[in-house]
Design a protein around this motif. Sequence first.
Motif, PDB file in Angstrom:
ATOM      1  N   GLY A  14       8.481 -31.198  36.270  1.00  0.00           N
ATOM      2  CA  GLY A  14       7.263 -31.444  35.516  1.00  0.00           C
ATOM      3  C   GLY A  14       7.404 -32.680  34.647  1.00  0.00           C
ATOM      4  N   CYS A  15       6.721 -32.670  33.550  1.00  0.00           N
ATOM      5  CA  CYS A  15       6.697 -33.798  32.628  1.00  0.00           C
ATOM      6  C   CYS A  15       8.101 -34.153  32.143  1.00  0.00           C
ATOM      7  N   PHE A  16       8.508 -35.388  32.347  1.00  0.00           N
ATOM      8  CA  PHE A  16       9.864 -35.754  31.936  1.00  0.00           C
ATOM      9  C   PHE A  16      10.016 -35.847  30.430  1.00  0.00           C
ATOM     10  N   TRP A  17       8.928 -35.973  29.689  1.00  0.00           N
ATOM     11  CA  TRP A  17       9.047 -35.967  28.228  1.00  0.00           C
ATOM     12  C   TRP A  17       9.552 -34.607  27.756  1.00  0.00           C
ATOM     13  N   CYS A  18       9.015 -33.539  28.333  1.00  0.00           N
ATOM     14  CA  CYS A  18       9.441 -32.181  27.958  1.00  0.00           C
ATOM     15  C   CYS A  18      10.900 -31.937  28.350  1.00  0.00           C
ATOM     16  N   SER A  19      11.225 -32.276  29.578  1.00  0.00           N
ATOM     17  CA  SER A  19      12.581 -32.047  30.090  1.00  0.00           C
ATOM     18  C   SER A  19      13.614 -32.819  29.289  1.00  0.00           C
ATOM     19  N   GLU A  20      13.318 -34.086  29.013  1.00  0.00           N
ATOM     20  CA  GLU A  20      14.243 -34.913  28.246  1.00  0.00           C
ATOM     21  C   GLU A  20      14.510 -34.281  26.881  1.00  0.00           C
ATOM     22  N   ALA A  21      13.448 -33.848  26.196  1.00  0.00           N
ATOM     23  CA  ALA A  21      13.583 -33.278  24.848  1.00  0.00           C
ATOM     24  C   ALA A  21      14.473 -32.032  24.846  1.00  0.00           C
ATOM     25  N   ILE A  22      14.383 -31.233  25.885  1.00  0.00           N
ATOM     26  CA  ILE A  22      15.193 -30.009  25.969  1.00  0.00           C
ATOM     27  C   ILE A  22      16.643 -30.335  26.296  1.00  0.00           C
ATOM     28  N   PHE A  23      16.874 -31.098  27.333  1.00  0.00           N
ATOM     29  CA  PHE A  23      18.252 -31.346  27.772  1.00  0.00           C
ATOM     30  C   PHE A  23      19.037 -32.210  26.785  1.00  0.00           C
ATOM     31  N   GLN A  24      18.360 -33.003  25.959  1.00  0.00           N
ATOM     32  CA  GLN A  24      19.049 -33.772  24.924  1.00  0.00           C
ATOM     33  C   GLN A  24      19.719 -32.860  23.899  1.00  0.00           C
ATOM     34  N   LYS A  25      19.240 -31.648  23.783  1.00  0.00           N
ATOM     35  CA  LYS A  25      19.742 -30.710  22.767  1.00  0.00           C
ATOM     36  C   LYS A  25      21.010 -29.973  23.191  1.00  0.00           C
ATOM     37  N   ILE A  26      21.420 -30.117  24.435  1.00  0.00           N
ATOM     38  CA  ILE A  26      22.535 -29.332  24.964  1.00  0.00           C
ATOM     39  C   ILE A  26      23.873 -29.981  24.641  1.00  0.00           C
ATOM     40  N   ASN A  27      24.752 -29.178  24.065  1.00  0.00           N
ATOM     41  CA  ASN A  27      26.104 -29.633  23.769  1.00  0.00           C
ATOM     42  C   ASN A  27      26.791 -30.046  25.071  1.00  0.00           C
ATOM     43  N   GLY A  28      27.366 -31.228  25.096  1.00  0.00           N
ATOM     44  CA  GLY A  28      28.035 -31.732  26.285  1.00  0.00           C
ATOM     45  C   GLY A  28      27.190 -32.697  27.092  1.00  0.00           C
ATOM     46  N   VAL A  29      25.879 -32.724  26.833  1.00  0.00           N
ATOM     47  CA  VAL A  29      25.018 -33.694  27.494  1.00  0.00           C
ATOM     48  C   VAL A  29      25.158 -35.007  26.739  1.00  0.00           C
ATOM     49  N   GLN A  73      25.298 -24.021  33.961  1.00  0.00           N
ATOM     50  CA  GLN A  73      24.541 -23.847  32.722  1.00  0.00           C
ATOM     51  C   GLN A  73      23.297 -24.739  32.715  1.00  0.00           C
ATOM     52  N   LEU A  74      23.432 -25.951  33.227  1.00  0.00           N
ATOM     53  CA  LEU A  74      22.265 -26.830  33.309  1.00  0.00           C
ATOM     54  C   LEU A  74      21.209 -26.244  34.245  1.00  0.00           C
ATOM     55  N   LEU A  75      21.657 -25.632  35.348  1.00  0.00           N
ATOM     56  CA  LEU A  75      20.714 -24.967  36.247  1.00  0.00           C
ATOM     57  C   LEU A  75      19.994 -23.818  35.542  1.00  0.00           C
ATOM     58  N   GLU A  76      20.714 -23.061  34.728  1.00  0.00           N
ATOM     59  CA  GLU A  76      20.091 -21.964  33.970  1.00  0.00           C
ATOM     60  C   GLU A  76      18.960 -22.494  33.102  1.00  0.00           C
ATOM     61  N   VAL A  77      19.231 -23.572  32.381  1.00  0.00           N
ATOM     62  CA  VAL A  77      18.218 -24.164  31.505  1.00  0.00           C
ATOM     63  C   VAL A  77      17.066 -24.713  32.348  1.00  0.00           C
ATOM     64  N   PHE A  78      17.385 -25.393  33.432  1.00  0.00           N
ATOM     65  CA  PHE A  78      16.361 -25.945  34.320  1.00  0.00           C
ATOM     66  C   PHE A  78      15.379 -24.861  34.760  1.00  0.00           C
ATOM     67  N   PHE A  79      15.892 -23.754  35.269  1.00  0.00           N
ATOM     68  CA  PHE A  79      15.006 -22.705  35.791  1.00  0.00           C
ATOM     69  C   PHE A  79      14.305 -21.919  34.694  1.00  0.00           C
ATOM     70  N   ALA A  80      14.875 -21.876  33.503  1.00  0.00           N
ATOM     71  CA  ALA A  80      14.266 -21.121  32.405  1.00  0.00           C
ATOM     72  C   ALA A  80      13.194 -21.907  31.666  1.00  0.00           C
ATOM     73  N   THR A  81      13.142 -23.217  31.877  1.00  0.00           N
ATOM     74  CA  THR A  81      12.246 -24.032  31.057  1.00  0.00           C
ATOM     75  C   THR A  81      11.084 -24.657  31.832  1.00  0.00           C
ATOM     76  N   HIS A  82      10.841 -24.173  33.022  1.00  0.00           N
ATOM     77  CA  HIS A  82       9.645 -24.574  33.764  1.00  0.00           C
ATOM     78  C   HIS A  82       9.314 -23.473  34.770  1.00  0.00           C
ATOM     79  N   ASP A  83       8.191 -23.599  35.450  1.00  0.00           N
ATOM     80  CA  ASP A  83       7.798 -22.606  36.442  1.00  0.00           C
ATOM     81  C   ASP A  83       8.206 -23.104  37.829  1.00  0.00           C
ATOM     82  N   PRO A  84       9.310 -22.566  38.370  1.00  0.00           N
ATOM     83  CA  PRO A  84       9.780 -23.016  39.672  1.00  0.00           C
ATOM     84  C   PRO A  84       9.053 -22.357  40.843  1.00  0.00           C
TER      85      PRO A  84
END
Length: 181
Positions: A14-29, A73-84
């Motif tokens: 989906g919208c890369f603005w949303c995805s970017e904002a979420i994944f920036q928050k992950i420790n190790g990213v 863990q990134l896959l977990e966040v990916f699937f939990a934060t949008h409608d796949p």
Amino acid sequence: MNSDNNETAIFANGCFWCSEAIFQKINGVKEVLPGYIGGITENPTYEEVCSGTTNHAEAIKIVFDYKQVSYQQLLEVFFATHDPTTLNRQGNDIGTQYRSEIFYTTPHQKEQAELFVKVLNEELIFDKPVVTKVSKATPFYFAENYHQNYFNNHPDKTYCAMVISPKVNKFEKFFQEYVTK
């Protein structure tokens, strides 16, 4: 950015603005960069991608330290934060540019992503089947500068306040152990 522990993941959800904002928050990213992937046009513009004629998806390229955060863990966040489960759609955003797709960069990522989708479908985690495609990464084209770090640069814009902020808050609530302190 050059570390032997770094790996790259590429997700379209989906919208890369949303995805970017979420994944920036992950420790190790280490870095999250919005862009376009999976289409036929070289160096597409945002307007071209939004037209639906390039077949590119809005996506994020994530550089992460796999010793701090796993691809799983990134896959977990990916699937939990949008409608796949929706084909070419995320909420009010409709078109192939908003599809759910994982672009793997290694054979191991391919195996993990395919297994993840299989388990989600077998365990009936969602009400409908997961339609997320798993594809080999193709050239990734960085989005224009004004898209980079969009949420952090424009938190008071209506879309950020009404759409992105609630998604980030929900992510932080459910994935507290992943969030950078």
